[in-house]
Structure formats: structure tokens, C-alpha cells
Design a protein around this motif. Structure first.
Motif, PDB file in Angstrom:
ATOM      1  N   ASN A  27       0.814  -1.258  -0.033  1.00 49.54           N
ATOM      2  CA  ASN A  27      -0.139   0.055  -0.055  1.00 49.54           C
ATOM      3  C   ASN A  27       0.808   1.339  -0.072  1.00 49.54           C
ATOM      4  OD1 ASN A  27      -2.658  -1.391   0.032  1.00 49.54           O
ATOM      5  ND2 ASN A  27      -2.361  -1.528   2.262  1.00 49.54           N
ATOM      6  N   GLN A  28       1.994   1.337   0.868  1.00 53.12           N
ATOM      7  CA  GLN A  28       3.060   2.399   0.892  1.00 53.12           C
ATOM      8  C   GLN A  28       3.407   2.546  -0.621  1.00 53.12           C
ATOM      9  OE1 GLN A  28       3.200   4.787   3.043  1.00 53.12           O
ATOM     10  NE2 GLN A  28       4.813   5.847   1.936  1.00 53.12           N
ATOM     11  N   GLU A  29       3.930   1.615  -1.036  1.00 52.34           N
ATOM     12  CA  GLU A  29       4.665   1.569  -2.478  1.00 52.34           C
ATOM     13  C   GLU A  29       3.458   2.140  -3.454  1.00 52.34           C
ATOM     14  OE1 GLU A  29       7.731  -1.862  -2.087  1.00 52.34           O
ATOM     15  OE2 GLU A  29       5.973  -2.441  -2.900  1.00 52.34           O
ATOM     16  N   LYS A  30       2.182   1.714  -3.470  1.00 48.43           N
ATOM     17  CA  LYS A  30       1.257   2.265  -4.280  1.00 48.43           C
ATOM     18  C   LYS A  30       1.186   3.686  -4.214  1.00 48.43           C
ATOM     19  CE  LYS A  30      -3.645   2.025  -4.882  1.00 48.43           C
ATOM     20  NZ  LYS A  30      -4.882   1.189  -4.595  1.00 48.43           N
ATOM     21  N   LYS A  31       1.064   3.927  -2.855  1.00 49.13           N
ATOM     22  CA  LYS A  31       0.861   5.466  -2.612  1.00 49.13           C
ATOM     23  C   LYS A  31       2.147   6.382  -3.192  1.00 49.13           C
ATOM     24  CE  LYS A  31       0.187   8.567   1.312  1.00 49.13           C
ATOM     25  NZ  LYS A  31       0.032   8.548   2.884  1.00 49.13           N
ATOM     26  N   GLU A  32       3.235   5.971  -2.969  1.00 48.38           N
ATOM     27  CA  GLU A  32       4.535   6.816  -3.295  1.00 48.38           C
ATOM     28  C   GLU A  32       4.390   6.668  -4.811  1.00 48.38           C
ATOM     29  OE1 GLU A  32       7.617   4.580  -1.571  1.00 48.38           O
ATOM     30  OE2 GLU A  32       7.179   5.437   0.411  1.00 48.38           O
ATOM     31  N   LYS A  88      -3.867 -14.051 -10.475  1.00 43.60           N
ATOM     32  CA  LYS A  88      -4.448 -15.099  -9.994  1.00 43.60           C
ATOM     33  C   LYS A  88      -3.538 -15.756  -9.013  1.00 43.60           C
ATOM     34  CE  LYS A  88      -7.983 -18.628  -9.983  1.00 43.60           C
ATOM     35  NZ  LYS A  88      -8.768 -19.593 -10.832  1.00 43.60           N
ATOM     36  N   TYR A  89      -2.203 -16.114  -9.611  1.00 49.58           N
ATOM     37  CA  TYR A  89      -1.145 -16.729  -9.193  1.00 49.58           C
ATOM     38  C   TYR A  89      -0.611 -15.893  -7.540  1.00 49.58           C
ATOM     39  CZ  TYR A  89       3.712 -18.430  -8.265  1.00 49.58           C
ATOM     40  OH  TYR A  89       4.889 -19.062  -7.844  1.00 49.58           O
ATOM     41  N   TYR A  90      -0.513 -14.510  -7.707  1.00 49.19           N
ATOM     42  CA  TYR A  90      -0.358 -13.766  -6.858  1.00 49.19           C
ATOM     43  C   TYR A  90      -1.249 -13.440  -5.724  1.00 49.19           C
ATOM     44  CZ  TYR A  90       4.500 -13.430  -8.891  1.00 49.19           C
ATOM     45  OH  TYR A  90       5.590 -13.610  -9.244  1.00 49.19           O
ATOM     46  N   GLY A  91      -2.544 -13.885  -6.051  1.00 47.32           N
ATOM     47  CA  GLY A  91      -3.553 -13.484  -5.202  1.00 47.32           C
ATOM     48  C   GLY A  91      -3.954 -11.863  -5.033  1.00 47.32           C
ATOM     49  N   MET A  92      -3.821 -11.485  -6.297  1.00 45.21           N
ATOM     50  CA  MET A  92      -4.092 -10.055  -6.112  1.00 45.21           C
ATOM     51  C   MET A  92      -5.685  -9.824  -5.977  1.00 45.21           C
ATOM     52  SD  MET A  92      -1.818  -8.320  -9.211  1.00 45.21           S
ATOM     53  CE  MET A  92      -2.311  -6.829  -8.729  1.00 45.21           C
ATOM     54  N   LYS A  93      -5.597  -8.480  -5.339  1.00 49.74           N
ATOM     55  CA  LYS A  93      -7.239  -8.281  -4.944  1.00 49.74           C
ATOM     56  C   LYS A  93      -7.428  -6.729  -5.876  1.00 49.74           C
ATOM     57  CE  LYS A  93      -6.946 -10.389  -0.469  1.00 49.74           C
ATOM     58  NZ  LYS A  93      -6.933 -10.225   1.147  1.00 49.74           N
ATOM     59  N   ARG A  94      -8.757  -6.549  -6.068  1.00 51.06           N
ATOM     60  CA  ARG A  94      -9.034  -5.454  -6.683  1.00 51.06           C
ATOM     61  C   ARG A  94      -8.613  -4.195  -5.949  1.00 51.06           C
ATOM     62  NH1 ARG A  94     -13.209  -8.695  -7.867  1.00 51.06           N
ATOM     63  NH2 ARG A  94     -13.996  -8.832  -9.596  1.00 51.06           N
ATOM     64  N   GLY A  95      -7.926  -3.054  -6.743  1.00 46.92           N
ATOM     65  CA  GLY A  95      -7.396  -2.065  -6.020  1.00 46.92           C
ATOM     66  C   GLY A  95      -5.731  -2.168  -5.915  1.00 46.92           C
ATOM     67  N   GLN A  96      -5.203  -3.133  -6.043  1.00 51.91           N
ATOM     68  CA  GLN A  96      -3.769  -3.217  -5.764  1.00 51.91           C
ATOM     69  C   GLN A  96      -3.086  -3.142  -6.992  1.00 51.91           C
ATOM     70  OE1 GLN A  96      -3.568  -7.403  -4.248  1.00 51.91           O
ATOM     71  NE2 GLN A  96      -2.370  -6.733  -2.512  1.00 51.91           N
ATOM     72  N   VAL A  97      -1.745  -2.616  -7.046  1.00 51.48           N
ATOM     73  CA  VAL A  97      -1.233  -2.299  -7.946  1.00 51.48           C
ATOM     74  C   VAL A  97       0.021  -3.135  -8.334  1.00 51.48           C
ATOM     75  CG1 VAL A  97       0.389  -0.456  -9.300  1.00 51.48           C
ATOM     76  CG2 VAL A  97      -1.789   0.094  -8.038  1.00 51.48           C
ATOM     77  N   VAL A  98       0.496  -3.664  -9.534  1.00 54.01           N
ATOM     78  CA  VAL A  98       1.598  -4.689  -9.737  1.00 54.01           C
ATOM     79  C   VAL A  98       2.713  -4.021 -10.665  1.00 54.01           C
ATOM     80  CG1 VAL A  98       0.394  -5.671 -11.695  1.00 54.01           C
ATOM     81  CG2 VAL A  98       2.097  -7.043 -10.407  1.00 54.01           C
ATOM     82  N   LYS A  99       3.726  -4.162 -10.220  1.00 51.97           N
ATOM     83  CA  LYS A  99       4.750  -3.508 -11.198  1.00 51.97           C
ATOM     84  C   LYS A  99       5.239  -4.890 -12.152  1.00 51.97           C
ATOM     85  CE  LYS A  99       9.007  -3.148  -9.484  1.00 51.97           C
ATOM     86  NZ  LYS A  99      10.181  -2.582  -8.714  1.00 51.97           N
ATOM     87  N   ILE A 100       5.380  -4.565 -13.371  1.00 56.79           N
ATOM     88  CA  ILE A 100       5.877  -5.480 -14.394  1.00 56.79           C
ATOM     89  C   ILE A 100       6.873  -5.297 -15.229  1.00 56.79           C
ATOM     90  CG2 ILE A 100       5.156  -6.535 -16.614  1.00 56.79           C
ATOM     91  CD1 ILE A 100       2.187  -6.094 -15.836  1.00 56.79           C
ATOM     92  N   THR A 101       8.115  -6.083 -14.774  1.00 56.28           N
ATOM     93  CA  THR A 101       9.529  -5.462 -15.256  1.00 56.28           C
ATOM     94  C   THR A 101       9.894  -6.503 -16.339  1.00 56.28           C
ATOM     95  OG1 THR A 101      10.068  -5.239 -13.043  1.00 56.28           O
ATOM     96  CG2 THR A 101      11.925  -5.567 -14.499  1.00 56.28           C
ATOM     97  N   ARG A 102      10.003  -5.673 -17.444  1.00 51.86           N
ATOM     98  CA  ARG A 102      10.478  -6.323 -18.821  1.00 51.86           C
ATOM     99  C   ARG A 102      11.774  -6.025 -19.623  1.00 51.86           C
ATOM    100  NH1 ARG A 102       4.722  -5.065 -19.730  1.00 51.86           N
ATOM    101  NH2 ARG A 102       3.443  -6.890 -20.225  1.00 51.86           N
TER     102      ARG A 102
END
Length: 208
Positions: free
Chosen positions: A151-156, A179-193
Motif C-alpha cells: 500500500n505504501q509503495e502504491k501511494k508513493e 491469480k497466482y499472486y492472489g491480487m485483489k481489486r485495487g492493488q497495483v503490480v509492477k511488471i519488469t520487462r
């Protein structure tokens, strides 16, 4: 390979992916579980483990939050219905465990799905079919690294780019990696490519 050996192999692979998934979500999982071979799996649970899936029950907690626990149920029933779902919920309530994963052999019945929706008003119960867990999707060469932000990283992040979360590209909570990471609505994921120059770059997605 006999039918029972094939079923045991599928169950071994599914359980292996589950323990990897739990560790990737931050839960404390023994190295012995992560590195367990099929032979060790059979030695521990028996040749008839495909008939005694209940023995595979897992309970673990997060290292930084011991009270944050999760159950993983492996129902023996081929077709899981409402009674099994409710039995799992009763155990969760009795043990004050608010998160669970249900690993089923086939798709749930419609009434069982409705029961889970009702239960999820109080708990968080996820469902995976064994077939979804035979391989670890995050290990696929074409799947980039995903990191779910706190939550703090998302806020920043939102403050840094001066955007609202809803302005970010979206990812469905039903997406296999989410689904693998169990993400819930409202969360943010960083995708590194990897870029064409061999450097990496990050993008962010908002779970809906």
C-alpha cells in the motif's frame, strides 16, 4: 504409467506449484517443501495419495505477520459442492484463519460457487483447478517479472507520477498471473520487462 501414478504425478505438480505460489506471496514455506521430489512426495504421503487428498492440507503464515495465515485445502471429492465449501469455512472460522485456497479436481458446481461468494463476505477463499497448477506460470520464458506493490509503495508511485490509480492500465484479478499472486481489486503490480537494448523497464497495472 498407470492411472493412479498419473494422478499422483499431477497432484505432486499441483502441490509443488502451490508451495511456490505461497512463498512468492510472502508466506513461510520450508525449503524441503519447495525442493521435494516426486519420490519424496510419494514416500511422505503414500502411493494412494490421489485418493487421500485431504492429507495434503497446508497451513502457513507470513514471516512478517505470523497471525496472517492461510489454509490450502485439497478436497478428496471429485466434484466439490456446498457441504465441502462450508466445512472448509467452518475450519477457517474455528482456527481464526481468514484466507484459503481450494484446489479442486474439476470446476465447482454453481451452488458451490455461490457459497464461496457468500463466504467471501467474511473470508477470502480462492479456487484453483489442479489443471491450472501443473506448471508454474511465472516460470514461463514469456512471462515477465511481476511484483505486487505494498500500500505504501502504491501511494508513493501515484504521488511520483501524479496520477490516480484508475488512470493506470488495468489487469483483471482473473488474469492467470494476478491469480497466482492472489491480487485483489485495487492493488497495483509492477511488471519488469527486458527491452531490446537488454535494459529493463517497468510498467504498472491496476487490478480490477
Amino acid at each position: 504409467m498407470s492411472v493412479s501414478e498419473e494422478q499422483n504425478t499431477k497432484l505432486f505438480k499441483a502441490r509443488r506449484t502451490v508451495v511456490q505460489m505461497l512463498r512468492d506471496r510472502g508466506y513461510s514455506v520450508p525449503d524441503s517443501d519447495i525442493k521435494m521430489t516426486r519420490q519424496q512426495f510419494i514416500e511422505k504421503y503414500g502411493e494412494n495419495v490421489h485418493l487421500k487428498r485431504d492429507d495434503l492440507l497446508i497451513l502457513c503464515s507470513k514471516g512478517d505477520a505470523p497471525t496472517d495465515q492461510i489454509y490450502v485445502f485439497f478436497p478428496a471429492e471429485v466434484k466439490v459442492g456446498v457441504p465441502m465449501v462450508r466445512n472448509c469455512a467452518k475450519r477457517m472460522k474455528a482456527d481464526n484463519v481468514y484466507n484459503a485456497i481450494l484446489v479442486v479436481q474439476r470446476a465447482l458446481t454453481a451452488p458451490a460457487k455461490a457459497a464461496i461468494n457468500e463466504i467471501n463476505s467474511y473470508f477470502h477463499m480462492e479456487v484453483f483447478e489442479e489443471a491450472e497448477l501443473l506448471t508454474n506460470i511465472t516460470e514461463h520464458m514469456f512471462v515477465p517479472k511481476h511484483t505486487v506493490l505494498t500500500n505504501q509503495e502504491k501511494k508513493e508511485l501515484l504521488a511520483k507520477y501524479r496520477v490516480k490509480e484508475t488512470q493506470l492500465p488495468r489487469i483483471l484479478v482473473s488474469d492467470p498471473v494476478a491469480k497466482y499472486y492472489g491480487m485483489k481489486r485495487g492493488q497495483v503490480v509492477k511488471i519488469t520487462r527486458q527491452s531490446v537494448t537488454a535494459d529493463t523497464y517497468d510498467t504498472y497495472r491496476y487490478a480490477v
